[in-house]
Design an enzyme around this catalytic site. Structure first.
Site, short mmCIF file in Angstrom:
data_model
loop_
_atom_site.label_atom_id
_atom_site.label_comp_id
_atom_site.label_asym_id
_atom_site.label_seq_id
_atom_site.Cartn_x
_atom_site.Cartn_y
_atom_site.Cartn_z
N TYR A 145 0.76 -0.92 -0.49
CA TYR A 145 -0.09 0.03 -0.04
C TYR A 145 0.41 1.49 -0.11
CZ TYR A 145 -3.50 3.34 1.84
OH TYR A 145 -4.00 4.95 2.29
N ASP A 240 8.85 2.57 -0.86
CA ASP A 240 8.57 3.40 -0.06
C ASP A 240 8.62 2.85 1.62
OD1 ASP A 240 6.15 4.19 1.53
OD2 ASP A 240 4.84 3.24 0.72
N LYS A 268 5.17 8.58 8.85
CA LYS A 268 4.63 8.18 10.03
C LYS A 268 5.81 8.30 11.08
CE LYS A 268 1.43 4.97 9.11
NZ LYS A 268 1.03 4.05 7.70
C1 LIG Z 1 0.58 4.52 5.84
C2 LIG Z 1 1.35 4.49 4.70
C3 LIG Z 1 1.34 4.90 3.42
C4 LIG Z 1 0.55 6.47 3.93
O1 LIG Z 1 0.78 7.25 4.59
P1 LIG Z 1 -0.31 8.55 4.80
O2 LIG Z 1 0.14 9.67 5.94
O3 LIG Z 1 -1.53 7.70 5.44
O4 LIG Z 1 -1.17 9.57 3.30
C5 LIG Z 1 2.14 5.29 1.75
N1 LIG Z 1 2.92 3.93 2.37
C6 LIG Z 1 3.12 3.46 3.34
C7 LIG Z 1 4.37 2.32 3.49
C8 LIG Z 1 2.16 3.26 5.08
O5 LIG Z 1 2.62 2.64 4.63
#
Ligand SMILES: *Cc1c(COP(=O)(O)O)cnc(C)c1O
Length: 426
Positions: A145, A240, A268
């Site tokens: 994701y 990511d 995060k």
């Molecule tokens: C949480 C997450 C996102 C999105 O971040 P948001 O701050 O919720 O937009 C993107 N990539 C990964 C791997 C994530 O866990």
């Protein structure tokens, strides 16, 4: 016996004015056939709901609260900065400080652009990759994701190597037709796709440790193969690391796997509980972003002093204390204990863990990709989750999520959680 009277009422009220009563869908507890609790406050490893129930928190706001909730050192810095004004839309020294900390922590990052969410970080990386390669196609792995970016809200079709079709209404097919979906941990399929599309791939985006189908570690050589193929075809490799950044070690997991990404997305943890994201890479690549380059990217609250101050305070603590080895040890004990409890109960399960991130799959395993993760008994998880809640343990409200530990979880918390796993009514 825990009651949820106030939580129920708050949820009813919320549904009247907020779609589904929540501001992010998984919070609605639908995946566990239940209703959300409403949080009043949190401190350290604990959440307290509106009915006064206390929970040991293993979701930690989906990862950011690695130091524990309401950490004094972070709050002190935030309050100090806040008193001087909360947003200017004009540069501040703090932004350079946080960017510098990220640059020093991640070898492949020479420059970094701060944004307000992980989604924005990924959007920026994708646009930059397309902008500087002049190519359109993106390879993404099924089960990873990357935020709610239009072109990445794709689902696999029936074939093995498929072009994505939108996984959400509102995303035009034209927006996802350049997204190629491949199974995680499958180097042969990747090699075939890269060969087929040759020099049309702008980027390969991957969670170096998948966290969004539950925790799935990369197979030996998976990331190295991606790196080699990207280098060979002139495609941009995007890691990511919105979850993994500063979660598994201080900085990036790139050091662990001996692979350097071209672009790294963060979020995060680097916001210490405030909205933030970041996209970084080599200076030459990052300078292609406006205003030095042509690739447009912007944000009214980007680099906001409050979020940045929380991020700096968080990274400072993470750096100065030997937190990661402690987290690794504690999480190992927790997973061993939960595993043993479920084995004694005769419940089929697999626990995937790296450092302080883990997922308990109700699945005999091994869980190595989306297909094997999806074999999990989600009905069992839908029983386990509310049962653990009643025992005072808060897990993410879906089977396909990562659990996290914070530096504030104690041995006592771990012991209590293992006892809960033994007792939870299934
Ligand atoms: C949480 C997450 C996102 C999105 O971040 P948001 O701050 O919720 O937009 C993107 N990539 C990964 C791997 C994530 O866990």
């Amino acid at each position: 016996m825990a009651t949820y009277r106030k939580c129920k009422k708050l949820f009813q009220d919320a549904t009247k004015v907020i779609p589904g009563g929540v501001n992010s869908p998984v919070r609605a507890f639908k995946a566990v056939n239940s209703e959300p609790i409403f949080i009043d406050r949190a401190k350290g490893a604990y959440l307290y709901d509106a009915d006064g129930n206390k929970y040991i928190d293993y979701c930690l706001s989906w990862g950011p609260m690695i130091l524990g909730h309401a950490r004094t050192e972070v709050l002190t810095q935030v309050k100090k900065v806040m008193a001087k004004g909360t947003s200017f839309g004009i540069p501040t020294e703090l932004e350079t400080q946080l960017a510098g900390m990220i640059v020093r922590a991640i070898g492949s990052v020479e420059k970094v652009r701060l944004v307000s969410s992980g989604t924005e970080a990924v959007m920026t990386a994708i646009r930059l990759a397309r902008g500087c390669t002049g190519r359109d196609k993106i390879i993404k792995f099924i089960g990873c994701y990357h935020g709610h970016v239009d072109s990445l809200l794709v689902q696999a079709g029936s074939g093995a190597m498929t072009l994505g079709s939108p996984s959400s209404p509102g995303v035009p097919k034209d927006f996802t037709k350049h997204t190629i979906l491949l199974p995680y941990n499958n180097t042969e399929m990747l090699a075939r796709a890269m060969n087929k599309y040759q020099d049309r791939i702008a980027a390969v985006i991957v969670e170096p440790i998948a966290g969004n189908m539950g925790v799935v570690p990369p197979r030996e050589g998976f990331l190295k193969t991606i790196r080699k193929l990207c280098t060979g075809s002139g495609s941009v490799l995007i890691f990511d690391e919105v979850i993994t950044g500063f979660r598994v070690k201080y900085g990036s997991v790139q050091d662990i796997f001996g692979v350097k990404a071209d672009l790294t997305c963060l979020g995060k943890i680097i916001g210490g509980g405030f909205p933030i994201g970041a996209c970084g890479g080599r200076a030459k690549l990052m300078n292609k972003l406006a205003p030095t380059g042509q690739v447009y990217q912007a944000g009214t609250l980007s680099g906001n002093p409050v979020c940045v101050a929380a991020g700096i305070a968080t990274l400072k603590l993470l750096k100065s204390k030997a937190i990661y080895s402690g987290l690794d040890r504690a999480t190992g004990k927790l997973c061993d204990g939960i595993g043993q409890a479920l084995t004694e109960r005769g419940t089929e399960h697999t626990i995937n863990r790296i450092g302080s991130m883990f997922t308990l799959f109700f699945n005999a395993g091994p869980v190595t990709d989306y297909v094997s993760a999806a074999r999990s008994d989600t009905k069992m998880y839908a029983k386990f989750h509310p049962a653990m809640l009643r025992e005072g343990v808060y897990l993410p409200p879906s089977q396909f999520e990562a659990c996290f530990l914070s530096a504030r979880h104690t041995q006592k918390d771990i012991d209590r959680t293992i006892i809960a796993a033994r007792r939870a009514k299934l």
